[in-house]
Design a protein around this motif. Structure first.
Motif, PDB file in Angstrom:
ATOM      1  N   LEU A 125       0.701  -1.216  -0.013  1.00  6.94           N
ATOM      2  CA  LEU A 125      -0.128   0.059   0.106  1.00  6.94           C
ATOM      3  C   LEU A 125       0.980   1.177   0.004  1.00  6.94           C
ATOM      4  O   LEU A 125       0.642   2.318  -0.796  1.00  6.94           O
ATOM      5  CB  LEU A 125      -0.949  -0.124   1.186  1.00  6.94           C
ATOM      6  CG  LEU A 125      -1.801   1.336   1.266  1.00  6.94           C
ATOM      7  CD1 LEU A 125      -2.810   1.383   0.067  1.00  6.94           C
ATOM      8  CD2 LEU A 125      -2.649   1.191   2.812  1.00  6.94           C
ATOM      9  N   SER A 126       2.022   1.374   0.828  1.00  5.19           N
ATOM     10  CA  SER A 126       2.798   2.346   0.809  1.00  5.19           C
ATOM     11  C   SER A 126       3.479   2.666  -0.728  1.00  5.19           C
ATOM     12  O   SER A 126       3.425   3.865  -0.929  1.00  5.19           O
ATOM     13  CB  SER A 126       3.853   2.128   1.913  1.00  5.19           C
ATOM     14  OG  SER A 126       5.013   3.310   1.899  1.00  5.19           O
ATOM     15  N   ASP A 127       3.731   1.721  -1.185  1.00  2.18           N
ATOM     16  CA  ASP A 127       4.527   1.640  -2.647  1.00  2.18           C
ATOM     17  C   ASP A 127       3.362   2.281  -3.616  1.00  2.18           C
ATOM     18  O   ASP A 127       3.633   3.181  -4.400  1.00  2.18           O
ATOM     19  CB  ASP A 127       5.005   0.175  -2.988  1.00  2.18           C
ATOM     20  CG  ASP A 127       6.152  -0.262  -2.162  1.00  2.18           C
ATOM     21  OD1 ASP A 127       6.762   0.873  -1.735  1.00  2.18           O
ATOM     22  OD2 ASP A 127       6.495  -1.523  -2.222  1.00  2.18           O
ATOM     23  N   ILE A 128       2.124   1.816  -3.349  1.00  3.25           N
ATOM     24  CA  ILE A 128       1.063   2.367  -4.424  1.00  3.25           C
ATOM     25  C   ILE A 128       0.743   3.678  -4.186  1.00  3.25           C
ATOM     26  O   ILE A 128       0.838   4.504  -5.392  1.00  3.25           O
ATOM     27  CB  ILE A 128      -0.438   1.394  -3.798  1.00  3.25           C
ATOM     28  CG1 ILE A 128      -0.212  -0.042  -4.480  1.00  3.25           C
ATOM     29  CG2 ILE A 128      -1.435   1.891  -4.909  1.00  3.25           C
ATOM     30  CD1 ILE A 128      -1.312  -0.975  -3.863  1.00  3.25           C
ATOM     31  N   VAL A 129       0.736   3.957  -2.979  1.00  2.00           N
ATOM     32  CA  VAL A 129       0.542   5.653  -2.647  1.00  2.00           C
ATOM     33  C   VAL A 129       1.638   6.514  -3.267  1.00  2.00           C
ATOM     34  O   VAL A 129       1.522   7.462  -3.641  1.00  2.00           O
ATOM     35  CB  VAL A 129       0.145   5.816  -1.294  1.00  2.00           C
ATOM     36  CG1 VAL A 129       0.139   7.391  -0.867  1.00  2.00           C
ATOM     37  CG2 VAL A 129      -0.985   5.155  -0.824  1.00  2.00           C
ATOM     38  N   LYS A 130       2.855   5.690  -3.016  1.00  2.00           N
ATOM     39  CA  LYS A 130       4.234   6.520  -3.809  1.00  2.00           C
ATOM     40  C   LYS A 130       4.216   6.947  -5.069  1.00  2.00           C
ATOM     41  O   LYS A 130       4.644   7.882  -5.781  1.00  2.00           O
ATOM     42  CB  LYS A 130       5.337   5.872  -3.239  1.00  2.00           C
ATOM     43  CG  LYS A 130       6.679   6.739  -2.972  1.00  2.00           C
ATOM     44  CD  LYS A 130       7.596   5.983  -2.787  1.00  2.00           C
ATOM     45  CE  LYS A 130       7.555   5.608  -1.169  1.00  2.00           C
ATOM     46  NZ  LYS A 130       8.751   4.977  -0.561  1.00  2.00           N
ATOM     47  N   GLU A 131       3.435   5.819  -5.742  1.00  2.00           N
ATOM     48  CA  GLU A 131       3.484   6.051  -7.219  1.00  2.00           C
ATOM     49  C   GLU A 131       2.252   6.603  -7.727  1.00  2.00           C
ATOM     50  O   GLU A 131       2.202   6.904  -8.821  1.00  2.00           O
ATOM     51  CB  GLU A 131       3.157   4.628  -7.819  1.00  2.00           C
ATOM     52  CG  GLU A 131       4.453   3.546  -7.452  1.00  2.00           C
ATOM     53  CD  GLU A 131       4.215   2.132  -7.807  1.00  2.00           C
ATOM     54  OE1 GLU A 131       3.254   1.785  -8.382  1.00  2.00           O
ATOM     55  OE2 GLU A 131       5.208   1.244  -7.438  1.00  2.00           O
ATOM     56  N   THR A 132       1.282   7.005  -6.888  1.00  2.00           N
ATOM     57  CA  THR A 132      -0.083   7.727  -7.380  1.00  2.00           C
ATOM     58  C   THR A 132       0.237   9.045  -7.526  1.00  2.00           C
ATOM     59  O   THR A 132       1.403   9.678  -7.263  1.00  2.00           O
ATOM     60  CB  THR A 132      -1.118   7.744  -6.449  1.00  2.00           C
ATOM     61  OG1 THR A 132      -2.266   7.974  -7.038  1.00  2.00           O
ATOM     62  CG2 THR A 132      -0.732   8.313  -4.960  1.00  2.00           C
ATOM     63  N   LYS A 133      -0.586   9.757  -7.922  1.00  2.00           N
ATOM     64  CA  LYS A 133      -0.636  11.218  -8.764  1.00  2.00           C
ATOM     65  C   LYS A 133      -1.322  12.087  -7.671  1.00  2.00           C
ATOM     66  O   LYS A 133      -1.368  13.161  -7.935  1.00  2.00           O
ATOM     67  CB  LYS A 133      -1.189  11.360 -10.069  1.00  2.00           C
ATOM     68  CG  LYS A 133      -0.158  10.683 -10.999  1.00  2.00           C
ATOM     69  CD  LYS A 133      -0.733  11.068 -12.599  1.00  2.00           C
ATOM     70  CE  LYS A 133       0.157  10.557 -13.492  1.00  2.00           C
ATOM     71  NZ  LYS A 133      -0.244  11.128 -15.011  1.00  2.00           N
ATOM     72  N   ILE A 134      -1.703  11.569  -6.517  1.00  2.00           N
ATOM     73  CA  ILE A 134      -2.443  12.282  -5.282  1.00  2.00           C
ATOM     74  C   ILE A 134      -1.139  13.537  -4.926  1.00  2.00           C
ATOM     75  O   ILE A 134      -0.283  13.158  -4.576  1.00  2.00           O
ATOM     76  CB  ILE A 134      -2.662  11.484  -4.117  1.00  2.00           C
ATOM     77  CG1 ILE A 134      -4.050  10.867  -4.399  1.00  2.00           C
ATOM     78  CG2 ILE A 134      -3.151  12.481  -3.062  1.00  2.00           C
ATOM     79  CD1 ILE A 134      -4.463  10.135  -3.396  1.00  2.00           C
ATOM     80  N   GLN A 135      -1.537  14.746  -5.002  1.00  2.00           N
ATOM     81  CA  GLN A 135      -0.629  15.905  -4.528  1.00  2.00           C
ATOM     82  C   GLN A 135      -1.299  16.680  -3.612  1.00  2.00           C
ATOM     83  O   GLN A 135      -2.460  17.103  -3.994  1.00  2.00           O
ATOM     84  CB  GLN A 135      -0.133  16.767  -5.743  1.00  2.00           C
ATOM     85  CG  GLN A 135       0.377  15.714  -7.010  1.00  2.00           C
ATOM     86  CD  GLN A 135       0.703  16.718  -8.064  1.00  2.00           C
ATOM     87  OE1 GLN A 135       1.045  18.035  -8.090  1.00  2.00           O
ATOM     88  NE2 GLN A 135       0.731  15.976  -9.457  1.00  2.00           N
ATOM     89  N   LEU A 136      -0.539  17.361  -2.718  1.00  2.00           N
ATOM     90  CA  LEU A 136      -1.099  18.191  -1.808  1.00  2.00           C
ATOM     91  C   LEU A 136      -1.317  19.423  -2.421  1.00  2.00           C
ATOM     92  O   LEU A 136      -0.660  19.775  -3.452  1.00  2.00           O
ATOM     93  CB  LEU A 136      -0.214  18.274  -0.543  1.00  2.00           C
ATOM     94  CG  LEU A 136      -0.102  17.134   0.496  1.00  2.00           C
ATOM     95  CD1 LEU A 136       0.586  17.669   1.673  1.00  2.00           C
ATOM     96  CD2 LEU A 136      -1.395  16.794   0.841  1.00  2.00           C
TER      97      LEU A 136
END
Length: 293
Positions: A125-136
């Motif tokens: 899950l941590s890797d998935i989030v790291k790869e995602t394009k969610i940006q603050l």
């Protein structure tokens, strides 16, 4: 911090800022300034509020559930999400009522279960989030650090996925600020550290209210002792996030980000004090907080 009426008016008179009741809104901001940091709580949505709705190239940024939307990596999840959308999307625009809420709750629960059934590990899950394009949102990290320095608690109240929110903050900021607390849909893990279920309560767009905060947030006692609230959201339902906390409306400054659908402007200006159109920054809330000691 010194400020002037002209500075405040300049902030609210920007072309992309819409204020239904300028006099009343200015009075709310002055009230925040007068009570000081020790009497303020921030309640904020996450998806497309603290996070961007689109990137610098204009591409849409995902919300937390959409980190599982990679068809190549999660073909089963994506296909089941498509099926659930076909099943439930038509109920989303029903007139407010019990059936609408029931269908939306079912959609959320079934979507969460689809994710849980994949047995994704915590490290994956941590890797998935790291790869995602969610940006603050631009300036959101600085906004949260400022609140921490001012000792103003921020409650991140989201119908998204709390574990993803926490990972985005950790990976972007290096840590979750000590003044922050997340109320969202949280994952539970089995003995092999794999996602096995989402814990109750289920949070969806129609039950994000102060009643949920009162029951499940350790910040509730802190919020109760603070007179004023700064509320941030990007959906009409977010305007109700402080409902039931015993605060008078004149003590809740409501700011909305209208990221798309400009035809919704009149409804947003009816629900929020300040509506910021197509702006991917946290500039205006930050400027308001700079006025507060």
């Amino acid at each position: 911090m010194t400020y002037s009426t002209s500075q405040l008016q300049s902030l609210l008179n920007r072309s992309n800022v819409h204020v239904r009741d300028p006099e009343g809104t200015v009075a709310k901001i002055y009230r925040l300034i007068e009570v000081g940091a020790s009497n303020i709580t921030v309640i904020s949505d996450f998806d497309h509020t603290l996070s961007r709705s689109h990137d610098e190239e204009g591409g849409r940024c995902p919300v937390t559930h959409e980190v599982f939307g990679n068809r190549e990596r999660f073909p089963e999840i994506v296909e089941k999400f498509v099926q659930l959308e076909k099943k439930y999307a038509r109920y989303e625009h029903l007139t407010e009522g019990e059936e609408r809420v029931e269908k939306m709750e079912a959609w959320w629960r079934e979507s969460n279960q689809v994710i849980a059934d994949q047995g994704i590990s915590r490290s994956e899950l941590s890797d998935i989030v790291k790869e995602t394009k969610i940006q603050l949102r631009e300036g959101a990290a600085e906004f949260m650090v400022r609140l921490e320095q001012q000792e103003i608690p921020i409650l991140i109240f989201s119908a998204g996925i709390g574990d993803v929110i926490s990972l985005v903050l950790e990976q972007t900021m290096g840590r979750i600020p000590a003044n922050s607390h997340v109320i969202s849909n949280m994952m539970a893990y089995d003995e092999k550290d794999r996602i096995c279920i989402f814990s109750d309560p289920l949070i969806h767009c129609f039950n994000k209210s102060g009643a949920m905060v009162a029951e499940f947030s350790p910040l509730h006692s802190c919020i109760s002792s603070r007179a004023n609230i700064l509320l941030l959201g990007d959906a009409l339902g977010d305007a109700q996030m402080a409902q039931g906390l015993g605060k008078d409306e004149e003590r809740i400054l409501k700011i909305a980000f209208l990221n798309s659908k400009p035809e919704m402007l009149s409804r947003f200006t009816s629900a929020f004090d300040i509506v910021i159109v197509d702006d991917q920054t946290m500039e205006i809330p930050t400027e308001i907080m700079k006025m507060i000691d």
